[in-house]
Design a protein around this motif. Structure first.
Motif, PDB file in Angstrom:
ATOM      1  N   GLU A   1       0.765  -1.157   0.110  1.00 24.01           N
ATOM      2  CA  GLU A   1      -0.107   0.198   0.209  1.00 24.01           C
ATOM      3  C   GLU A   1       0.867   1.250   0.181  1.00 24.01           C
ATOM      4  N   VAL A   2       0.424   2.066  -0.847  1.00 27.06           N
ATOM      5  CA  VAL A   2       1.265   3.420  -0.945  1.00 27.06           C
ATOM      6  C   VAL A   2       0.910   4.405   0.235  1.00 27.06           C
ATOM      7  N   GLN A   3       1.995   4.696   0.815  1.00 20.25           N
ATOM      8  CA  GLN A   3       1.721   5.819   1.998  1.00 20.25           C
ATOM      9  C   GLN A   3       2.710   6.770   1.620  1.00 20.25           C
ATOM     10  N   LEU A   4       2.111   8.130   1.882  1.00 21.33           N
ATOM     11  CA  LEU A   4       2.765   9.387   2.193  1.00 21.33           C
ATOM     12  C   LEU A   4       2.366  10.089   3.240  1.00 21.33           C
ATOM     13  N   VAL A   5       3.584  10.431   4.144  1.00 23.17           N
ATOM     14  CA  VAL A   5       2.972  11.104   5.514  1.00 23.17           C
ATOM     15  C   VAL A   5       4.134  12.299   5.536  1.00 23.17           C
ATOM     16  N   GLU A   6       3.063  13.586   5.342  1.00 27.50           N
ATOM     17  CA  GLU A   6       3.976  14.946   5.483  1.00 27.50           C
ATOM     18  C   GLU A   6       4.005  15.205   6.926  1.00 27.50           C
ATOM     19  N   SER A   7       4.801  16.181   7.091  1.00 26.51           N
ATOM     20  CA  SER A   7       5.279  16.635   8.543  1.00 26.51           C
ATOM     21  C   SER A   7       5.956  17.841   8.148  1.00 26.51           C
ATOM     22  N   GLY A   8       6.076  18.671   9.320  1.00 25.52           N
ATOM     23  CA  GLY A   8       6.655  20.003   9.197  1.00 25.52           C
ATOM     24  C   GLY A   8       5.901  21.416   9.143  1.00 25.52           C
ATOM     25  N   GLY A   9       4.553  21.159   9.027  1.00 20.76           N
ATOM     26  CA  GLY A   9       3.714  22.180   9.039  1.00 20.76           C
ATOM     27  C   GLY A   9       3.627  22.694  10.352  1.00 20.76           C
ATOM     28  N   GLY A  10       3.008  23.974  10.488  1.00 21.61           N
ATOM     29  CA  GLY A  10       2.652  24.732  11.469  1.00 21.61           C
ATOM     30  C   GLY A  10       2.504  26.160  11.572  1.00 21.61           C
ATOM     31  N   LEU A  11       2.654  26.877  12.667  1.00 20.69           N
ATOM     32  CA  LEU A  11       2.285  28.342  12.610  1.00 20.69           C
ATOM     33  C   LEU A  11       3.763  29.055  12.549  1.00 20.69           C
ATOM     34  N   VAL A  12       3.663  29.976  11.342  1.00 25.15           N
ATOM     35  CA  VAL A  12       4.966  30.670  11.364  1.00 25.15           C
ATOM     36  C   VAL A  12       4.794  32.172  10.757  1.00 25.15           C
ATOM     37  N   GLN A  13       5.747  32.976  11.412  1.00 22.86           N
ATOM     38  CA  GLN A  13       5.602  34.245  11.350  1.00 22.86           C
ATOM     39  C   GLN A  13       5.809  34.849   9.842  1.00 22.86           C
ATOM     40  N   PRO A  14       5.198  36.014   9.414  1.00 24.87           N
ATOM     41  CA  PRO A  14       5.766  36.344   8.017  1.00 24.87           C
ATOM     42  C   PRO A  14       7.130  36.602   8.071  1.00 24.87           C
ATOM     43  N   GLY A  15       7.785  36.120   6.963  1.00 27.69           N
ATOM     44  CA  GLY A  15       9.210  36.148   6.752  1.00 27.69           C
ATOM     45  C   GLY A  15      10.252  34.979   7.230  1.00 27.69           C
ATOM     46  N   GLY A  16       9.327  34.175   7.912  1.00 29.35           N
ATOM     47  CA  GLY A  16      10.086  32.670   8.480  1.00 29.35           C
ATOM     48  C   GLY A  16       9.847  31.901   7.457  1.00 29.35           C
ATOM     49  N   SER A  17      10.491  30.655   8.109  1.00 32.72           N
ATOM     50  CA  SER A  17      10.973  29.561   7.280  1.00 32.72           C
ATOM     51  C   SER A  17      10.273  28.265   7.709  1.00 32.72           C
ATOM     52  N   LEU A  18       9.968  27.305   7.015  1.00 35.26           N
ATOM     53  CA  LEU A  18       9.261  26.236   7.341  1.00 35.26           C
ATOM     54  C   LEU A  18      10.110  25.048   6.364  1.00 35.26           C
ATOM     55  N   ARG A  19      10.290  23.789   6.751  1.00 33.70           N
ATOM     56  CA  ARG A  19      10.681  22.708   5.801  1.00 33.70           C
ATOM     57  C   ARG A  19       9.745  21.425   6.170  1.00 33.70           C
ATOM     58  N   LEU A  20       9.223  21.250   5.116  1.00 29.68           N
ATOM     59  CA  LEU A  20       8.076  20.194   4.940  1.00 29.68           C
ATOM     60  C   LEU A  20       8.960  19.096   4.686  1.00 29.68           C
ATOM     61  N   SER A  21       8.458  17.492   5.263  1.00 29.63           N
ATOM     62  CA  SER A  21       9.030  16.413   4.654  1.00 29.63           C
ATOM     63  C   SER A  21       7.868  15.624   4.337  1.00 29.63           C
ATOM     64  N   CYS A  22       8.188  14.570   3.380  1.00 33.12           N
ATOM     65  CA  CYS A  22       7.217  13.702   3.095  1.00 33.12           C
ATOM     66  C   CYS A  22       7.901  12.280   2.913  1.00 33.12           C
ATOM     67  N   THR A  23       7.611  11.539   4.016  1.00 33.15           N
ATOM     68  CA  THR A  23       8.255  10.169   4.141  1.00 33.15           C
ATOM     69  C   THR A  23       7.353   9.250   3.302  1.00 33.15           C
ATOM     70  N   ALA A  24       7.655   8.383   2.428  1.00 36.69           N
ATOM     71  CA  ALA A  24       7.091   7.489   1.564  1.00 36.69           C
ATOM     72  C   ALA A  24       7.394   6.026   1.827  1.00 36.69           C
ATOM     73  N   SER A  25       6.443   5.110   1.617  1.00 39.00           N
ATOM     74  CA  SER A  25       6.492   3.862   1.687  1.00 39.00           C
ATOM     75  C   SER A  25       5.462   3.343   0.698  1.00 39.00           C
ATOM     76  N   GLY A  26       5.842   1.745   0.795  1.00 38.70           N
ATOM     77  CA  GLY A  26       4.809   1.040  -0.183  1.00 38.70           C
ATOM     78  C   GLY A  26       5.092   0.927  -1.745  1.00 38.70           C
ATOM     79  N   PHE A  27       6.111   1.892  -2.066  1.00 38.43           N
ATOM     80  CA  PHE A  27       6.601   1.824  -3.586  1.00 38.43           C
ATOM     81  C   PHE A  27       7.945   1.893  -3.684  1.00 38.43           C
ATOM     82  N   SER A  28       8.398   1.829  -4.824  1.00 29.07           N
ATOM     83  CA  SER A  28       9.752   1.834  -5.190  1.00 29.07           C
ATOM     84  C   SER A  28      10.355   3.436  -5.416  1.00 29.07           C
ATOM     85  N   PHE A  29      10.485   4.479  -4.128  1.00 26.73           N
ATOM     86  CA  PHE A  29      10.224   5.767  -4.165  1.00 26.73           C
ATOM     87  C   PHE A  29      11.495   6.307  -5.393  1.00 26.73           C
ATOM     88  N   SER A  30      12.373   5.869  -5.353  1.00 26.45           N
ATOM     89  CA  SER A  30      13.275   6.371  -6.275  1.00 26.45           C
ATOM     90  C   SER A  30      13.009   6.164  -7.882  1.00 26.45           C
TER      91      SER A  30
END
Length: 121
Positions: A1-30
């Motif tokens: 089963e293909v699964q994609l799990v995002e993380s890293g979101g949230g509240l940030v002030q204008p001008g700030g930075s965030l790094r979102l991640s997506c961890t995959a499983s269930g298929f040949s990601f590459s």
């Protein structure tokens, strides 16, 4: 089963930075292109950026290119979206999606559950 799990979101002030991640499983990601899509109530779904297995990136001409950087680590089955100089209009739910192939010009396949980004002071 293909699964994609995002993380890293949230509240940030204008001008700030965030790094979102997506961890995959269930298929040949590459072997597949990965795309980040933003969904907002006013604009609907917006294609942010895509990266193929070799690291070649594609984004719309009117995207936040220059502020957003897509990348991937095939050894970790993870795709990333680095977002800098965030503005209020960048807020929304960010989804990681798996392409139907290694091309960024084909339809999207599976979607993750999304991670919410709020930009506010």
């Amino acid at each position: 089963e293909v699964q994609l799990v995002e993380s890293g979101g949230g509240l940030v002030q204008p001008g700030g930075s965030l790094r979102l991640s997506c961890t995959a499983s269930g298929f040949s990601f590459s072997n597949y292109a990965m795309t980040w899509v933003r969904q907002t109530p006013g604009k609907g779904a917006e294609w942010i950026a895509c990266i193929n297995s070799g690291g070649r990136t594609t984004s719309p001409a009117d995207s936040a290119s220059g502020r957003f950087t897509i990348s991937r680590d095939n050894t970790r089955n993870t795709a990333y979206l680095e977002m800098n100089s965030l503005k209020s209009e960048d807020a929304g739910v960010y989804y990681c999606t798996k392409g139907l192939s290694n091309s960024c010009y084909e339809a999207l396949g599976a979607w993750g559950q999304g991670t919410s980004v709020t930009v506010s002071s």
